[in-house]
Design a protein around this motif. Structure first.
Motif, PDB file in Angstrom:
ATOM      1  N   SER A   1       0.782  -1.091  -0.003  1.00 59.77           N
ATOM      2  CA  SER A   1       0.021   0.146   0.039  1.00 59.77           C
ATOM      3  C   SER A   1       0.838   1.300   0.058  1.00 59.77           C
ATOM      4  CB  SER A   1      -0.967   0.149   1.199  1.00 59.77           C
ATOM      5  OG  SER A   1      -1.779  -0.976   0.943  1.00 59.77           O
ATOM      6  N   GLY A   2       1.992   1.143   0.282  1.00 59.26           N
ATOM      7  CA  GLY A   2       3.047   2.161   0.575  1.00 59.26           C
ATOM      8  C   GLY A   2       3.915   2.491   1.750  1.00 59.26           C
ATOM      9  N   GLY A   3       3.493   1.720   2.832  1.00 60.66           N
ATOM     10  CA  GLY A   3       4.193   1.630   3.980  1.00 60.66           C
ATOM     11  C   GLY A   3       3.805   2.777   4.996  1.00 60.66           C
TER      12      GLY A   3
ATOM     13  N   VAL B   1      14.578  -6.182  -8.600  1.00 59.58           N
ATOM     14  CA  VAL B   1      15.158  -5.396  -9.626  1.00 59.58           C
ATOM     15  C   VAL B   1      14.432  -4.813 -10.743  1.00 59.58           C
ATOM     16  CG1 VAL B   1      17.155  -5.281 -11.401  1.00 59.58           C
ATOM     17  CG2 VAL B   1      17.321  -6.171  -9.140  1.00 59.58           C
ATOM     18  N   ALA B   2      13.643  -5.939 -11.258  1.00 60.20           N
ATOM     19  CA  ALA B   2      12.556  -5.238 -12.299  1.00 60.20           C
ATOM     20  C   ALA B   2      11.686  -4.442 -11.777  1.00 60.20           C
ATOM     21  CB  ALA B   2      12.033  -6.708 -12.811  1.00 60.20           C
ATOM     22  N   GLY B   3      11.130  -4.930 -10.735  1.00 62.22           N
ATOM     23  CA  GLY B   3       9.979  -3.903  -9.993  1.00 62.22           C
ATOM     24  C   GLY B   3      10.735  -2.240  -9.758  1.00 62.22           C
ATOM     25  N   SER B   4      11.923  -2.394  -9.379  1.00 60.10           N
ATOM     26  CA  SER B   4      12.376  -1.045  -8.872  1.00 60.10           C
ATOM     27  C   SER B   4      12.551  -0.541 -10.322  1.00 60.10           C
ATOM     28  CB  SER B   4      13.724  -1.334  -8.250  1.00 60.10           C
ATOM     29  OG  SER B   4      13.512  -1.914  -7.007  1.00 60.10           O
ATOM     30  N   VAL B   5      13.019  -0.934 -11.519  1.00 62.88           N
ATOM     31  CA  VAL B   5      13.112  -0.377 -12.650  1.00 62.88           C
ATOM     32  C   VAL B   5      11.911   0.118 -13.123  1.00 62.88           C
ATOM     33  CG1 VAL B   5      13.743  -0.830 -15.158  1.00 62.88           C
ATOM     34  CG2 VAL B   5      15.151  -1.626 -13.443  1.00 62.88           C
ATOM     35  N   ILE B   6      10.741  -0.648 -13.153  1.00 64.80           N
ATOM     36  CA  ILE B   6       9.329  -0.113 -13.477  1.00 64.80           C
ATOM     37  C   ILE B   6       8.892   1.097 -12.883  1.00 64.80           C
ATOM     38  CG2 ILE B   6       6.974  -0.745 -13.578  1.00 64.80           C
ATOM     39  CD1 ILE B   6       8.053  -3.773 -14.228  1.00 64.80           C
ATOM     40  N   ALA B   7       9.419   1.105 -11.540  1.00 62.55           N
ATOM     41  CA  ALA B   7       8.843   2.299 -10.708  1.00 62.55           C
ATOM     42  C   ALA B   7       9.522   3.637 -10.835  1.00 62.55           C
ATOM     43  CB  ALA B   7       9.372   1.756  -9.004  1.00 62.55           C
ATOM     44  N   ILE B   8      10.691   3.515 -11.762  1.00 60.18           N
ATOM     45  CA  ILE B   8      11.307   4.843 -11.896  1.00 60.18           C
ATOM     46  C   ILE B   8      10.628   5.855 -12.713  1.00 60.18           C
ATOM     47  CG2 ILE B   8      13.498   5.888 -13.221  1.00 60.18           C
ATOM     48  CD1 ILE B   8      15.029   3.322 -12.344  1.00 60.18           C
TER      49      ILE B   8
ATOM     50  N   GLY C   1       8.221   7.503 -10.545  1.00 61.05           N
ATOM     51  CA  GLY C   1       8.530   8.576  -9.608  1.00 61.05           C
ATOM     52  C   GLY C   1       8.599   7.935  -8.350  1.00 61.05           C
ATOM     53  N   LYS C   2       8.693   6.663  -7.999  1.00 68.33           N
ATOM     54  CA  LYS C   2       8.576   5.980  -6.827  1.00 68.33           C
ATOM     55  C   LYS C   2       9.744   5.435  -6.332  1.00 68.33           C
ATOM     56  CE  LYS C   2       3.768   4.835  -7.161  1.00 68.33           C
ATOM     57  NZ  LYS C   2       3.302   5.691  -6.082  1.00 68.33           N
ATOM     58  N   THR C   3      10.927   5.748  -6.968  1.00 71.41           N
ATOM     59  CA  THR C   3      12.564   5.430  -6.592  1.00 71.41           C
ATOM     60  C   THR C   3      13.120   6.628  -6.266  1.00 71.41           C
ATOM     61  OG1 THR C   3      12.337   3.479  -7.986  1.00 71.41           O
ATOM     62  CG2 THR C   3      14.471   4.108  -7.269  1.00 71.41           C
ATOM     63  N   SER C   4      13.534   6.346  -4.814  1.00 66.61           N
ATOM     64  CA  SER C   4      14.490   7.525  -4.195  1.00 66.61           C
ATOM     65  C   SER C   4      16.181   6.976  -4.194  1.00 66.61           C
ATOM     66  CB  SER C   4      13.658   7.937  -2.855  1.00 66.61           C
ATOM     67  OG  SER C   4      14.483   8.877  -2.098  1.00 66.61           O
TER      68      SER C   4
ATOM     69  N   VAL D   1      21.827  -0.111  -1.396  1.00 69.12           N
ATOM     70  CA  VAL D   1      21.217  -0.347  -2.695  1.00 69.12           C
ATOM     71  C   VAL D   1      19.857  -1.024  -2.384  1.00 69.12           C
ATOM     72  CG1 VAL D   1      21.257  -1.935  -4.773  1.00 69.12           C
ATOM     73  CG2 VAL D   1      23.419  -0.548  -3.982  1.00 69.12           C
ATOM     74  N   ILE D   2      19.658  -1.898  -1.525  1.00 67.52           N
ATOM     75  CA  ILE D   2      18.253  -2.388  -1.278  1.00 67.52           C
ATOM     76  C   ILE D   2      17.267  -1.233  -0.889  1.00 67.52           C
ATOM     77  CG2 ILE D   2      18.739  -2.791   1.268  1.00 67.52           C
ATOM     78  CD1 ILE D   2      17.039  -5.265  -1.425  1.00 67.52           C
ATOM     79  N   SER D   3      17.916  -0.378  -0.441  1.00 64.90           N
ATOM     80  CA  SER D   3      16.866   0.803   0.034  1.00 64.90           C
ATOM     81  C   SER D   3      16.433   1.506  -1.205  1.00 64.90           C
ATOM     82  CB  SER D   3      17.532   1.783   0.865  1.00 64.90           C
ATOM     83  OG  SER D   3      18.527   2.443   0.407  1.00 64.90           O
ATOM     84  N   LEU D   4      16.875   1.296  -2.053  1.00 64.68           N
ATOM     85  CA  LEU D   4      16.382   1.896  -3.506  1.00 64.68           C
ATOM     86  C   LEU D   4      15.123   1.134  -3.949  1.00 64.68           C
ATOM     87  CD1 LEU D   4      19.650   2.240  -5.770  1.00 64.68           C
ATOM     88  CD2 LEU D   4      18.544   3.915  -4.381  1.00 64.68           C
ATOM     89  N   VAL D   5      14.979   0.174  -3.457  1.00 63.40           N
ATOM     90  CA  VAL D   5      13.698  -0.598  -3.933  1.00 63.40           C
ATOM     91  C   VAL D   5      12.337  -0.037  -3.105  1.00 63.40           C
ATOM     92  CG1 VAL D   5      12.492  -2.764  -3.864  1.00 63.40           C
ATOM     93  CG2 VAL D   5      14.820  -2.603  -3.826  1.00 63.40           C
ATOM     94  N   PRO D   6      11.406   0.469  -3.988  1.00 64.31           N
ATOM     95  CA  PRO D   6      10.188   0.967  -3.320  1.00 64.31           C
ATOM     96  C   PRO D   6       9.408  -0.118  -2.543  1.00 64.31           C
ATOM     97  CG  PRO D   6      10.368   1.664  -5.491  1.00 64.31           C
ATOM     98  CD  PRO D   6      11.414   0.573  -5.523  1.00 64.31           C
ATOM     99  N   LEU D   7       8.925   0.626  -1.575  1.00 57.83           N
ATOM    100  CA  LEU D   7       7.898  -0.443  -0.705  1.00 57.83           C
ATOM    101  C   LEU D   7       7.179  -1.283  -1.177  1.00 57.83           C
ATOM    102  CD1 LEU D   7       7.766   1.847   2.600  1.00 57.83           C
ATOM    103  CD2 LEU D   7       9.107  -0.052   2.293  1.00 57.83           C
ATOM    104  N   PRO D   8       6.215  -0.592  -2.258  1.00 64.59           N
ATOM    105  CA  PRO D   8       5.416  -1.555  -2.952  1.00 64.59           C
ATOM    106  C   PRO D   8       5.937  -2.421  -3.787  1.00 64.59           C
ATOM    107  CG  PRO D   8       4.633   0.855  -3.246  1.00 64.59           C
ATOM    108  CD  PRO D   8       6.101   0.935  -2.673  1.00 64.59           C
TER     109      PRO D   8
END
Length: 470
Positions: free
Chosen positions: A173-175, A219-226, A229-232, A356-363
């Protein structure tokens, strides 16, 4: 006609031929490194998940949570070296990977609810006491294993998985419940896409790539999130390239009775799991785990847990998925796993790598977490399938234990009238469910008129890995 003499076919062991047992063999450097790296890949997601859950739950910011992740990687490496190489009577000296146990996550979150930002020192204090008591009990634990048959361990493992699933749902849900996009369609879609990717990779890939399907899905989910605007990149920008986990970074350990009781229960669960895993691994590598081996392995678990707290890590126990990796690859050398331990230490000393793992968005974590935590529950159900539920009151034991263990999930304020100290244990469905399962197993299967029958049919730890709690 006289009976013909019968001869037994004794297997010739490596010791009899003067050869090294495959467990004690060293491999060429490149194969040693790549095989060790594969063990790290198989357990990496399991090591970083507990600190990523506990950190935010006790109020740590992104940078402090990244520090906690690095500390967990570093201490997992130390515990693995202690288990594989061994000193004195400490260490099973088998290809046995140790790391942060999922069993302690829910109780640690409960401690966080009571103590807030001071929770980490309280958690570490509880682990220290539990680890020292476990170290003393290690030689005798083999005699107590019969009180932890599959009906008990399966119940507890199932509760661990079910108790953690709400964390995955919250991540999906976003955390952050107060955030404007909490529960938004974009967050849920991202979690759903990640879940589908992980499932597809597990289905389509084979061998090593299948082992790291969850990592590939992240990794794939994080790339899709870029583009969403959900990757910090904030945590990565602020992380140091090299850093040593400062001893007791969050403060000196604090010793709270309720937290100690809760961590002691978790330690019992971990010791039971490790015992079953050692029996399984001994069979796989053809070096049976005798009572002395089990005692030495449990000493490494418990001492590793105490040592882990010094560097801000949590309770250490066996990683069953790595046992499956040994069985699959047929690489039985304990020095390969020790190499994996060294790799974990190096990664733990590089905060930027851990960040690096913190780059992964919570969803994205939530989508993968549904598979990760759900697989824990599934492993518990698999263990229960060996618990002879059709015998006696075993089904009743499971029903009552699971029912009581689910109270904090189904009705979080159920125990609101109890003292705060009691809530540390009661708010953990794992702790309460474990206590109920042990007590009911003793009452129905060990005392009274059924005692003799129970002792005759007592369930021993499974020869298969107990569970992948990581």
């Amino acid at each position: 006609m006289a009976a013909q003499p019968r001869f037994r076919n004794f297997a010739v062991t490596p010791a009899q031929t003067g050869e090294k047992h495959p467990v004690d063999e060293t491999l060429p450097p490149l194969k040693m490194f790549t095989s060790g790296l594969q063990h790290v890949a198989a357990m990496y997601a399991g090591v970083v998940a507990p600190p990523m859950i506990v950190g935010p739950a006790v109020g740590l910011d992104t940078k402090e949570t990244a520090f906690l992740v690095a500390a967990s990687l570093f201490t997992a490496g130390l515990a693995t070296l202690l288990q594989t190489l061994g000193i004195w009577k400490i260490g099973a000296k088998l290809p046995f990977v140790n790391g942060v146990s999922f069993a302690g996550v829910t109780p640690m979150i409960a401690i966080g609810k009571e103590h807030g930002h001071d929770a980490i020192p309280v958690i570490l204090g509880g682990i220290i006491v539990a680890g020292l008591l476990g170290f003393i009990a290690a030689p005798y634990f083999g005699k107590l294993v019969r009180f932890f048959p599959p009906v008990v361990t399966g119940t507890v493992i199932t509760l661990i998985g079910v108790s953690l699933l709400p964390v995955a749902f919250n991540w999906s849900s976003g955390g952050k419940e107060k955030a404007a996009d909490y529960g938004s369609l974009s967050n849920l879609a991202l979690a759903g896409i990640t879940l589908v990717i992980v499932l597809a990779l597990r289905k389509l890939l084979r061998g090593f790539m299948q082992q790291i399907a969850i990592l590939l899905g992240l990794v794939a989910g994080s790339v899709i999130a870029i583009p969403m605007g959900k990757t910090s990149l904030d945590a990565l920008k602020n992380a140091d390239v090299i850093g040593f986990p400062t001893p007791f970074h969050f403060g000196a350990p604090q010793f709270d009775i309720a937290a100690i009781v809760s961590m002691c229960i978790v330690m019992l669960v971990c010791m039971t799991e490790s015992t079953a895993d050692m029996l399984a691994l001994g069979k796989i590598v053809e070096r049976p785990a005798e009572q002395e081996t089990i005692a030495a392995g449990l000493r490494a678990d418990t001492l590793g847990s105490v040592l882990s707290t010094v560097f801000n890590g949590f309770m250490a126990s066996a990683f069953a998925q790595n046992i499956g990796l040994v069985a699959m690859t047929k690489v039985r050398s304990r020095f390969v796993v020790a190499t994996g331990g060294l790799i974990l230490i190096v990664i733990g000393l590089c905060p930027v790598a851990a960040s690096v793992i913190s780059l992964v968005p919570l969803p994205v974590l939530g989508g993968a977490g549904i598979v990760l935590f759900g697989s824990v529950a599934a492993s518990g159900i698999q263990t229960l399938s060996t618990a002879a539920l059709e015998k006696g009151e075993n089904a009743l034991i499971v029903a009552a234990s699971v029912g009581i263990g689910l109270i904090p999930i189904a009705k979080p304020d159920f125990y609101h009238a109890f003292p705060d100290k009691a809530l540390v244990v009661l708010d953990s469905g794992i702790s309460t469910g474990c206590v109920v399962a042990i007590v009911l197993n003793l009452a129905f299967n060990h005392f009274g008129k059924k005692r003799a029958e129970a002792e005759a049919d007592d369930d021993l730890p499974s020869a298969e890995p107990a569970v992948a709690l990581h």
